[in-house]
Scaffold this motif. Structure first.
Motif, PDB file in Angstrom:
ATOM      1  N   UNK A   1       0.830  -1.195   0.000  1.00 36.72           N
ATOM      2  CA  UNK A   1       0.000   0.000   0.000  1.00 36.72           C
ATOM      3  C   UNK A   1       0.861   1.240   0.000  1.00 36.72           C
ATOM      4  N   UNK A   2       0.258   2.338   0.389  1.00 34.06           N
ATOM      5  CA  UNK A   2       0.965   3.614   0.444  1.00 34.06           C
ATOM      6  C   UNK A   2       0.546   4.378   1.693  1.00 34.06           C
ATOM      7  N   UNK A   3       1.409   5.284   2.108  1.00 33.56           N
ATOM      8  CA  UNK A   3       1.005   6.239   3.142  1.00 33.56           C
ATOM      9  C   UNK A   3       0.114   7.279   2.466  1.00 33.56           C
ATOM     10  N   UNK A   4      -1.145   7.309   2.867  1.00 36.22           N
ATOM     11  CA  UNK A   4      -2.105   8.241   2.277  1.00 36.22           C
ATOM     12  C   UNK A   4      -2.172   9.548   3.052  1.00 36.22           C
ATOM     13  N   UNK A   5      -1.859   9.488   4.347  1.00 36.91           N
ATOM     14  CA  UNK A   5      -2.014  10.677   5.178  1.00 36.91           C
ATOM     15  C   UNK A   5      -1.123  10.536   6.402  1.00 36.91           C
ATOM     16  N   UNK A   6      -0.531  11.652   6.818  1.00 34.04           N
ATOM     17  CA  UNK A   6       0.242  11.727   8.051  1.00 34.04           C
ATOM     18  C   UNK A   6      -0.354  12.818   8.921  1.00 34.04           C
ATOM     19  N   UNK A   7      -0.502  12.515  10.213  1.00 34.07           N
ATOM     20  CA  UNK A   7      -1.101  13.473  11.141  1.00 34.07           C
ATOM     21  C   UNK A   7      -0.273  13.529  12.417  1.00 34.07           C
TER      22      UNK A   7
ATOM     23  N   UNK B   1      -3.117   4.463   5.866  1.00 34.77           N
ATOM     24  CA  UNK B   1      -2.638   3.716   4.716  1.00 34.77           C
ATOM     25  C   UNK B   1      -3.744   3.558   3.676  1.00 34.77           C
ATOM     26  N   UNK B   2      -3.360   3.580   2.413  1.00 32.07           N
ATOM     27  CA  UNK B   2      -4.286   3.284   1.316  1.00 32.07           C
ATOM     28  C   UNK B   2      -3.831   2.018   0.607  1.00 32.07           C
ATOM     29  N   UNK B   3      -4.743   1.425  -0.165  1.00 33.59           N
ATOM     30  CA  UNK B   3      -4.419   0.221  -0.918  1.00 33.59           C
ATOM     31  C   UNK B   3      -4.595  -1.062  -0.129  1.00 33.59           C
ATOM     32  N   UNK B   4      -5.150  -0.976   1.079  1.00 29.02           N
ATOM     33  CA  UNK B   4      -5.380  -2.137   1.926  1.00 29.02           C
ATOM     34  C   UNK B   4      -6.873  -2.344   2.109  1.00 29.02           C
ATOM     35  N   UNK B   5      -7.252  -3.546   2.509  1.00 31.21           N
ATOM     36  CA  UNK B   5      -8.639  -3.828   2.844  1.00 31.21           C
ATOM     37  C   UNK B   5      -8.980  -3.188   4.188  1.00 31.21           C
ATOM     38  N   UNK B   6     -10.278  -2.963   4.453  1.00 27.46           N
ATOM     39  CA  UNK B   6     -10.656  -2.370   5.738  1.00 27.46           C
ATOM     40  C   UNK B   6     -10.100  -3.161   6.922  1.00 27.46           C
ATOM     41  N   UNK B   7      -9.398  -2.458   7.789  1.00 26.60           N
ATOM     42  CA  UNK B   7      -8.855  -3.027   9.024  1.00 26.60           C
ATOM     43  C   UNK B   7      -7.816  -4.125   8.778  1.00 26.60           C
ATOM     44  N   UNK B   8      -7.174  -4.107   7.617  1.00 28.56           N
ATOM     45  CA  UNK B   8      -6.058  -5.018   7.384  1.00 28.56           C
ATOM     46  C   UNK B   8      -5.004  -4.888   8.480  1.00 28.56           C
ATOM     47  N   UNK B   9      -4.854  -3.679   8.999  1.00 29.24           N
ATOM     48  CA  UNK B   9      -3.814  -3.451  10.007  1.00 29.24           C
ATOM     49  C   UNK B   9      -3.993  -4.336  11.243  1.00 29.24           C
ATOM     50  N   UNK B  10      -5.204  -4.822  11.461  1.00 30.45           N
ATOM     51  CA  UNK B  10      -5.461  -5.700  12.610  1.00 30.45           C
ATOM     52  C   UNK B  10      -4.634  -6.984  12.562  1.00 30.45           C
ATOM     53  N   UNK B  11      -4.213  -7.388  11.378  1.00 30.36           N
ATOM     54  CA  UNK B  11      -3.633  -8.726  11.200  1.00 30.36           C
ATOM     55  C   UNK B  11      -2.324  -8.686  10.414  1.00 30.36           C
TER      56      UNK B  11
ATOM     57  N   UNK C   1       9.205  10.189   7.112  1.00 33.13           N
ATOM     58  CA  UNK C   1       8.044   9.566   6.485  1.00 33.13           C
ATOM     59  C   UNK C   1       7.357  10.604   5.620  1.00 33.13           C
ATOM     60  N   UNK C   2       6.887  10.180   4.448  1.00 38.95           N
ATOM     61  CA  UNK C   2       6.242  11.090   3.511  1.00 38.95           C
ATOM     62  C   UNK C   2       4.964  10.472   2.968  1.00 38.95           C
ATOM     63  N   UNK C   3       3.980  11.309   2.730  1.00 44.87           N
ATOM     64  CA  UNK C   3       2.772  10.866   2.030  1.00 44.87           C
ATOM     65  C   UNK C   3       3.194  10.344   0.658  1.00 44.87           C
ATOM     66  N   UNK C   4       2.686   9.179   0.303  1.00 44.09           N
ATOM     67  CA  UNK C   4       3.017   8.568  -0.976  1.00 44.09           C
ATOM     68  C   UNK C   4       4.047   7.465  -0.896  1.00 44.09           C
ATOM     69  N   UNK C   5       4.771   7.355   0.214  1.00 45.34           N
ATOM     70  CA  UNK C   5       5.737   6.271   0.347  1.00 45.34           C
ATOM     71  C   UNK C   5       5.027   4.920   0.342  1.00 45.34           C
ATOM     72  N   UNK C   6       5.720   3.912  -0.201  1.00 45.35           N
ATOM     73  CA  UNK C   6       5.173   2.565  -0.244  1.00 45.35           C
ATOM     74  C   UNK C   6       5.337   1.885   1.111  1.00 45.35           C
ATOM     75  N   UNK C   7       4.382   1.024   1.444  1.00 41.29           N
ATOM     76  CA  UNK C   7       4.459   0.200   2.647  1.00 41.29           C
ATOM     77  C   UNK C   7       4.122  -1.232   2.267  1.00 41.29           C
ATOM     78  N   UNK C   8       4.648  -2.172   3.033  1.00 42.14           N
ATOM     79  CA  UNK C   8       4.309  -3.562   2.799  1.00 42.14           C
ATOM     80  C   UNK C   8       4.438  -4.356   4.085  1.00 42.14           C
ATOM     81  N   UNK C   9       3.707  -5.468   4.139  1.00 43.61           N
ATOM     82  CA  UNK C   9       3.713  -6.331   5.321  1.00 43.61           C
ATOM     83  C   UNK C   9       3.091  -7.671   4.944  1.00 43.61           C
ATOM     84  N   UNK C  10       3.333  -8.651   5.788  1.00 38.43           N
ATOM     85  CA  UNK C  10       2.699  -9.960   5.642  1.00 38.43           C
ATOM     86  C   UNK C  10       1.599 -10.109   6.674  1.00 38.43           C
TER      87      UNK C  10
END
Length: 290
Positions: A10-16, A193-203, A277-286
């Motif tokens: 995915x990507x970083x869509x927003x930083x706050x 994050x963008x490009x992920x399913x809802x609540x993907x971060x849970x797992x 960290x910048x908006x638009x950077x790529x992220x990945x995880x298993x």
């Protein structure tokens, strides 16, 4: 690990960042990642007469205070109030203050800031404190598998991560209930994050941030973020309505935190402190289920 060689990309869509704990957030295009989280995030805090932190739970009007980080000062603005500037590197009398179960060292930002807060917020707010740069507030290792981590005035962990698709899912449910859409600012994340399913971060396991073909930072998602009534508070008006909490109650109870309603994951910084960290950077995880 190669870029793209993971279950989820995915990507970083927003930083706050939220310079003053429980006041309004600031959207940024980039931020320095420190061991304690994004630079200037929860670096200041409001306390009552006993030195206990004050939040929107007790004082919803805090949502109307809008901080900004200037070159050399923290700027606070609020309806009907003159602007208040506090030097970024201001020093002051050292105080011991309490945030949840932790007692930490902080620096008092002085009588002018105190009077400004009291004029706008009333009795609950007594002082504005800055996290003492010489202090360290350790995160609980219960959720980090013993990995040491530290934070400043956040609720407990350095970074809060969620997905824009989770927000879309909630707003779909709110619409079905006849409620208006709400914004992500109610949930006060640091990284969306963008490009992920809802609540993907849970797992997800370790989250790697990539820039120009190189992994620059890593976050470990350690604890579901249990939600209090703050998401019910409209950041634009400081008025509360139970619709958001009611919608979440129907599908966001998490057994890992005794059935509490959760939205987003708390994270610690595993490597890359000092990276930007910048908006638009790529992220990945298993994925990690279990």
């Amino acid at each position: 690990m190669r870029e793209g060689a993971s279950d989820v990309q995915g990507q970083i869509a927003r930083l706050m960042i939220y310079p003053v704990k429980s006041c309004a957030g600031v959207a940024v295009s980039e931020a320095v990642l420190l061991e304690t989280g994004l630079q200037w995030d929860r670096h200041w805090m409001v306390v009552d007469a006993e030195g206990l932190f004050v939040s929107q739970r007790e004082c919803a009007r805090m949502a109307l205070i809008r901080p900004q980080i200037e070159a050399d000062a923290l700027l606070l603005q609020a309806p009907g109030m003159p602007e208040l500037r506090v030097p970024l590197q201001a020093s002051g009398p050292a105080l011991r203050v309490q945030v949840w179960d932790d007692v930490v060292d902080a620096l008092d930002m002085g009588p002018e800031a105190a009077q400004w807060l009291q004029a706008f917020l009333g009795a609950p707010a007594q002082r504005l404190l800055r996290f003492d740069p010489a202090a360290r507030r350790a995160c609980s290792t219960k959720w980090t598998d013993g990995v040491p981590a530290s934070t400043q005035f956040s609720d407990g962990y350095p970074v809060l991560v969620t997905t824009d698709s989770a927000m879309d899912e909630l707003n779909t449910r709110l619409a079905a209930m006849g409620h208006p859409a709400v914004g992500m600012d109610r949930f006060r994340p640091n990284v969306v994050l963008s490009g992920l399913l809802p609540h993907d971060e849970d797992h997800l396991g370790p989250l790697e941030v990539w820039d120009s073909g190189a992994a620059v930072a890593g976050l470990q998602l350690v604890k579901p973020c249990a939600r209090c009534p703050i998401p019910n508070i409209d950041p634009a008006t400081a008025e509360s309505h139970p619709g958001v909490g009611d919608a979440l109650q129907a599908y966001r109870q998490d057994a890992r935190v005794s059935g509490a309603i959760t939205f987003g994951m708390n994270a610690i910084v595993t490597h890359g402190a000092g990276a930007v960290l910048r908006v638009g950077q790529a992220v990945q995880a298993d994925y990690t289920f279990g």
